[in-house]
Design an enzyme around this catalytic site. Structure first.
Site, PDB file in Angstrom:
ATOM      1  N   SER A  55      -6.286   5.715   9.507  1.00  0.00           N
ATOM      2  CA  SER A  55      -4.849   5.654   9.223  1.00  0.00           C
ATOM      3  C   SER A  55      -4.526   5.443   7.745  1.00  0.00           C
ATOM      4  CB  SER A  55      -4.194   4.544  10.051  1.00  0.00           C
ATOM      5  OG  SER A  55      -4.604   3.268   9.604  1.00  0.00           O
ATOM      6  N   LYS A 133      -2.231  -1.693   6.541  1.00  0.00           N
ATOM      7  CA  LYS A 133      -1.206  -0.689   6.233  1.00  0.00           C
ATOM      8  C   LYS A 133      -0.631  -0.990   4.850  1.00  0.00           C
ATOM      9  CE  LYS A 133      -1.399   0.874  10.533  1.00  0.00           C
ATOM     10  NZ  LYS A 133      -2.130   2.118  10.850  1.00  0.00           N
TER      11      LYS A 133
END
Length: 252
Positions: A55, A133
């Site tokens: 990701s 993230k």
């Protein structure tokens, strides 16, 4: 002159021998000290985490078949200030982010106890859904996508995001947020609650981030209290050694 026994030619100074402590008696003490230091360092200062997914490609490697990056996450800085836009952070997933999390702990009580102790000193990963993230917006800011160039907007201003290499198609006049076949980039607008963060992966077309969780109890956001620390270095593999850039993407 009387001889006091201190300087005569035949006098011998005898000192009691110090008993040398056996290495094997000292070893347990050294191990305990090392474990305590490890506990303090990894709990309050910094810890190494493995990137298990793609990701955050290409900033952080976790692609299928490749060697996942191991990153150093420092924990001190956020004691003196909150995360800022652009920071790459590691955080504990809120409850609704944990649906696919599988515990790594053994069902054997003894083994599980050893694993828990090992986790305290950094020998075993923590048994929690730790995610990485990039912070895009903070409390009070409104985030959405897209402008006419396909860029993410924060408080109406487009972001400069050189770290994003892979994203959903956005073709002005053909596939945008207003065409019958809508671009996968499009979302929002959403206003981030105070004390929370809007986070996204750099691999925008393959990241289950805040966009994916907008229907949950926190509207896709992550509480600042869930943040473990800031990712600052890639420490393994050696071919990937280097700092992790955290440029503020928000234009003035």
């Amino acid at each position: 002159m009387p001889d006091n026994g201190a300087n005569g030619p035949d006098s011998v100074s005898v000192r009691p021998k110090k008993k040398s402590r056996s290495f094997w008696r000292e070893l347990p003490i050294l191990i305990v000290v090392a474990l305590l230091l490890s506990f303090v360092l990894q709990t309050f200062i910094a810890r190494v985490y493995l990137i298990p997914s793609e990701s955050m490609e290409p900033t952080l490697h976790g692609c299928p078949g490749c060697t996942g990056d191991r990153i150093l996450v420092e924990k001190i800085g956020y004691h003196f200030g909150d995360p800022e836009p652009g920071d790459v952070v590691v955080f504990k997933g809120p409850d609704s982010w944990n649906t696919e999390f599988v515990s790594t702990r053994s069902s054997n009580v003894v083994v599980r106890g050893i694993q828990e102790v090992g986790s305290l000193v950094g020998l075993v990963p923590p048994d929690e859904n730790d995610l990485v993230k990039r912070v895009i917006a903070t409390g009070g800011q409104t985030v959405e996508c897209c402008d006419d160039q396909g860029r993410v907007l924060v408080d109406g201003k487009p972001l400069d995001e050189p770290y994003v290499v892979t994203d959903f198609p956005f073709v002005p006049g053909t596939q945008t947020c207003d065409t019958p076949v809508r671009s996968g980039r499009c979302f929002g607008p959403y206003t981030v609650p105070e004390g929370n963060l809007w986070v996204m992966g750099d691999n925008r077309s393959n990241s289950a981030d805040s966009r994916y969780h907008v229907g949950d109890e926190l509207g896709g956001t992550v509480p600042v209290d869930n943040v473990i620390g800031k990712a600052v270095l890639i420490v393994l593999p050696p071919s990937r050694w280097g700092t992790i850039d955290s440029p503020n993407p928000q234009t003035s």
